[in-house]
Design a protein around this motif. Structure first.
Motif, PDB file in Angstrom:
ATOM      1  N   MET A 202       0.911  -1.202  -0.069  1.00  0.00           N
ATOM      2  CA  MET A 202      -0.055   0.016   0.145  1.00  0.00           C
ATOM      3  C   MET A 202       0.954   1.386   0.043  1.00  0.00           C
ATOM      4  SD  MET A 202      -3.209   1.298   0.296  1.00  0.00           S
ATOM      5  CE  MET A 202      -4.241  -0.201   0.511  1.00  0.00           C
ATOM      6  N   HIS A 203       0.671   2.180  -0.922  1.00  0.00           N
ATOM      7  CA  HIS A 203       1.276   3.384  -1.005  1.00  0.00           C
ATOM      8  C   HIS A 203       0.431   4.567  -0.484  1.00  0.00           C
ATOM      9  CE1 HIS A 203       4.565   1.452  -3.119  1.00  0.00           C
ATOM     10  NE2 HIS A 203       3.518   0.964  -4.093  1.00  0.00           N
ATOM     11  N   VAL A 204       0.746   5.485   0.648  1.00  0.00           N
ATOM     12  CA  VAL A 204      -0.172   6.340   1.038  1.00  0.00           C
ATOM     13  C   VAL A 204       0.202   7.843   0.799  1.00  0.00           C
ATOM     14  CG1 VAL A 204      -1.324   7.343   3.111  1.00  0.00           C
ATOM     15  CG2 VAL A 204      -1.065   4.750   2.929  1.00  0.00           C
ATOM     16  N   ALA A 205      -0.405   8.752   0.118  1.00  0.00           N
ATOM     17  CA  ALA A 205      -0.172   9.998  -0.251  1.00  0.00           C
ATOM     18  C   ALA A 205      -0.996  10.813   0.516  1.00  0.00           C
ATOM     19  CB  ALA A 205      -0.235  10.244  -1.480  1.00  0.00           C
ATOM     20  N   SER A 206      -0.658  11.956   1.013  1.00  0.00           N
ATOM     21  CA  SER A 206      -1.516  12.739   1.763  1.00  0.00           C
ATOM     22  C   SER A 206      -1.099  14.129   1.419  1.00  0.00           C
ATOM     23  CB  SER A 206      -1.714  12.508   3.289  1.00  0.00           C
ATOM     24  OG  SER A 206      -0.271  12.798   3.602  1.00  0.00           O
ATOM     25  N   CYS A 207      -2.209  15.148   1.718  1.00  0.00           N
ATOM     26  CA  CYS A 207      -1.986  16.580   1.766  1.00  0.00           C
ATOM     27  C   CYS A 207      -1.005  17.212   2.636  1.00  0.00           C
ATOM     28  CB  CYS A 207      -3.318  17.350   1.710  1.00  0.00           C
ATOM     29  SG  CYS A 207      -4.266  17.148   3.101  1.00  0.00           S
ATOM     30  N   ARG A 208      -0.941  18.529   2.605  1.00  0.00           N
ATOM     31  CA  ARG A 208       0.077  18.956   3.799  1.00  0.00           C
ATOM     32  C   ARG A 208      -0.540  18.933   5.026  1.00  0.00           C
ATOM     33  NH1 ARG A 208       1.298  24.061  -0.178  1.00  0.00           N
ATOM     34  NH2 ARG A 208      -0.912  23.542  -0.430  1.00  0.00           N
ATOM     35  N   CYS A 209      -1.848  19.267   5.207  1.00  0.00           N
ATOM     36  CA  CYS A 209      -2.434  19.413   6.451  1.00  0.00           C
ATOM     37  C   CYS A 209      -2.745  17.580   7.014  1.00  0.00           C
ATOM     38  CB  CYS A 209      -3.619  20.273   6.402  1.00  0.00           C
ATOM     39  SG  CYS A 209      -4.966  19.686   5.652  1.00  0.00           S
ATOM     40  N   GLY A 210      -3.014  16.834   5.979  1.00  0.00           N
ATOM     41  CA  GLY A 210      -3.339  15.522   6.384  1.00  0.00           C
ATOM     42  C   GLY A 210      -4.714  15.254   6.260  1.00  0.00           C
ATOM     43  N   ALA A 211      -5.424  16.183   5.889  1.00  0.00           N
ATOM     44  CA  ALA A 211      -6.997  16.009   5.943  1.00  0.00           C
ATOM     45  C   ALA A 211      -7.524  15.394   4.686  1.00  0.00           C
ATOM     46  CB  ALA A 211      -7.652  17.319   5.859  1.00  0.00           C
ATOM     47  N   LEU A 212      -6.643  15.221   3.669  1.00  0.00           N
ATOM     48  CA  LEU A 212      -6.963  14.355   2.346  1.00  0.00           C
ATOM     49  C   LEU A 212      -6.055  13.389   2.081  1.00  0.00           C
ATOM     50  CD1 LEU A 212      -9.054  13.945   0.041  1.00  0.00           C
ATOM     51  CD2 LEU A 212      -7.752  15.978  -1.044  1.00  0.00           C
ATOM     52  N   SER A 213      -6.372  11.984   1.883  1.00  0.00           N
ATOM     53  CA  SER A 213      -5.280  11.209   1.488  1.00  0.00           C
ATOM     54  C   SER A 213      -5.786  10.235   0.282  1.00  0.00           C
ATOM     55  CB  SER A 213      -4.920  10.343   2.754  1.00  0.00           C
ATOM     56  OG  SER A 213      -5.991   9.659   3.246  1.00  0.00           O
ATOM     57  N   ALA A 214      -4.735   9.750  -0.411  1.00  0.00           N
ATOM     58  CA  ALA A 214      -4.981   8.700  -1.480  1.00  0.00           C
ATOM     59  C   ALA A 214      -4.214   7.498  -1.096  1.00  0.00           C
ATOM     60  CB  ALA A 214      -4.441   9.075  -2.930  1.00  0.00           C
ATOM     61  N   HIS A 215      -5.039   6.018  -0.913  1.00  0.00           N
ATOM     62  CA  HIS A 215      -4.326   4.914  -0.499  1.00  0.00           C
ATOM     63  C   HIS A 215      -4.283   4.034  -1.781  1.00  0.00           C
ATOM     64  CE1 HIS A 215      -4.852   5.639   3.653  1.00  0.00           C
ATOM     65  NE2 HIS A 215      -5.659   6.679   3.362  1.00  0.00           N
ATOM     66  N   CYS A 216      -3.048   3.851  -2.330  1.00  0.00           N
ATOM     67  CA  CYS A 216      -2.985   3.301  -3.536  1.00  0.00           C
ATOM     68  C   CYS A 216      -2.443   1.604  -3.169  1.00  0.00           C
ATOM     69  CB  CYS A 216      -1.992   3.853  -4.568  1.00  0.00           C
ATOM     70  SG  CYS A 216      -2.252   5.748  -4.370  1.00  0.00           S
ATOM     71  N   SER A 217      -3.078   0.757  -3.791  1.00  0.00           N
ATOM     72  CA  SER A 217      -2.656  -0.609  -3.732  1.00  0.00           C
ATOM     73  C   SER A 217      -2.095  -1.095  -5.031  1.00  0.00           C
ATOM     74  CB  SER A 217      -3.643  -1.504  -3.071  1.00  0.00           C
ATOM     75  OG  SER A 217      -4.722  -1.559  -4.199  1.00  0.00           O
ATOM     76  N   GLY A 218      -1.120  -2.081  -4.627  1.00  0.00           N
ATOM     77  CA  GLY A 218       0.005  -2.584  -5.990  1.00  0.00           C
ATOM     78  C   GLY A 218       1.011  -1.248  -6.395  1.00  0.00           C
ATOM     79  N   SER A 219       1.154  -1.688  -7.849  1.00  0.00           N
ATOM     80  CA  SER A 219       2.256  -0.856  -8.385  1.00  0.00           C
ATOM     81  C   SER A 219       1.742  -0.018  -9.359  1.00  0.00           C
ATOM     82  CB  SER A 219       3.133  -1.662  -8.950  1.00  0.00           C
ATOM     83  OG  SER A 219       3.906  -2.522  -8.229  1.00  0.00           O
ATOM     84  N   PRO A 220       2.255   1.349  -9.451  1.00  0.00           N
ATOM     85  CA  PRO A 220       1.714   2.374 -10.528  1.00  0.00           C
ATOM     86  C   PRO A 220       1.739   1.747 -11.879  1.00  0.00           C
ATOM     87  CG  PRO A 220       3.745   3.059  -9.708  1.00  0.00           C
ATOM     88  CD  PRO A 220       3.553   1.946  -8.894  1.00  0.00           C
ATOM     89  N   ILE A 221       0.995   1.988 -12.832  1.00  0.00           N
ATOM     90  CA  ILE A 221       0.816   1.587 -14.178  1.00  0.00           C
ATOM     91  C   ILE A 221       1.944   2.676 -15.004  1.00  0.00           C
ATOM     92  CG2 ILE A 221      -1.437   0.395 -14.147  1.00  0.00           C
ATOM     93  CD1 ILE A 221      -2.454   2.740 -15.615  1.00  0.00           C
ATOM     94  N   ARG A 222       2.382   3.735 -14.662  1.00  0.00           N
ATOM     95  CA  ARG A 222       3.300   4.449 -15.183  1.00  0.00           C
ATOM     96  C   ARG A 222       3.773   5.640 -14.173  1.00  0.00           C
ATOM     97  NH1 ARG A 222       2.246   7.976 -20.782  1.00  0.00           N
ATOM     98  NH2 ARG A 222       2.457   9.731 -19.859  1.00  0.00           N
ATOM     99  N   VAL A 223       4.840   5.917 -14.044  1.00  0.00           N
ATOM    100  CA  VAL A 223       5.113   7.109 -13.315  1.00  0.00           C
ATOM    101  C   VAL A 223       6.070   7.988 -14.336  1.00  0.00           C
ATOM    102  CG1 VAL A 223       7.179   7.983 -11.715  1.00  0.00           C
ATOM    103  CG2 VAL A 223       5.727   5.645 -11.407  1.00  0.00           C
ATOM    104  N   SER A 224       5.753   9.130 -14.251  1.00  0.00           N
ATOM    105  CA  SER A 224       6.026  10.314 -15.400  1.00  0.00           C
ATOM    106  C   SER A 224       6.303  11.638 -14.659  1.00  0.00           C
ATOM    107  CB  SER A 224       5.008  10.191 -16.292  1.00  0.00           C
ATOM    108  OG  SER A 224       3.657  10.737 -15.988  1.00  0.00           O
TER     109      SER A 224
END
Length: 134
Positions: free
Chosen positions: A1-23
């Motif tokens: 699981m890869h977790v991304a969050s905003c500066r204040c921590g109120a909004l996050s994205a939980h991403c499972s698996g590997s990305p299909i593309r990094v650009s």
């Protein structure tokens, strides 16, 4: 699981698996969104991403004429995810928001016609495109 969050921590994205593309993207819209010389993002299948928290949406029309929809934190303004009509079923998550730094290096560098002359994307095997590369 890869977790991304905003500066204040109120909004996050939980991403499972590997990305299909990094650009990385050097277009002027990405430069304005990030306040930097380029943007860097990992794209995941939308079904592999869970967004937690409230967000506002901003939509713009890309050079292609297709819509780009940004989800950003209403408190701190950080864009946590965005979708591009040209990539249905995919969400892009800015790399700088992830807690871990173990995601793959970029394999695409796009809109290099707008790239600052001092920038060099040197990841082995990276495709370089003067426009979107779609």
């Amino acid at each position: 699981m890869h977790v991304a969050s905003c500066r204040c921590g109120a909004l996050s994205a939980h991403c499972s698996g590997s990305p299909i593309r990094v650009s990385v993207c050097h277009c002027s819209a990405c430069q304005r969104r990030t306040g930097s010389a380029f943007s860097a993002q990992a794209r995941f299948l939308a079904e592999a991403v869970r967004i937690d928290g409230d967000f506002h949406t901003f939509e713009r029309t890309a050079d292609s004429g297709r819509a780009v929809s940004y989800r950003f934190c209403p408190t701190c303004g950080t864009t946590v995810a965005y979708s591009i009509d040209a990539w249905p079923g995919v969400l892009a998550i800015p790399l700088g928001l992830f807690d871990d730094t173990g995601l793959p290096a970029p394999s695409y560098s796009i809109y290099e016609r707008s790239m600052h002359p001092w920038v060099a994307i040197l990841s082995p095997g990276t495709e370089h495109h003067s426009t979107s590369g779609l």
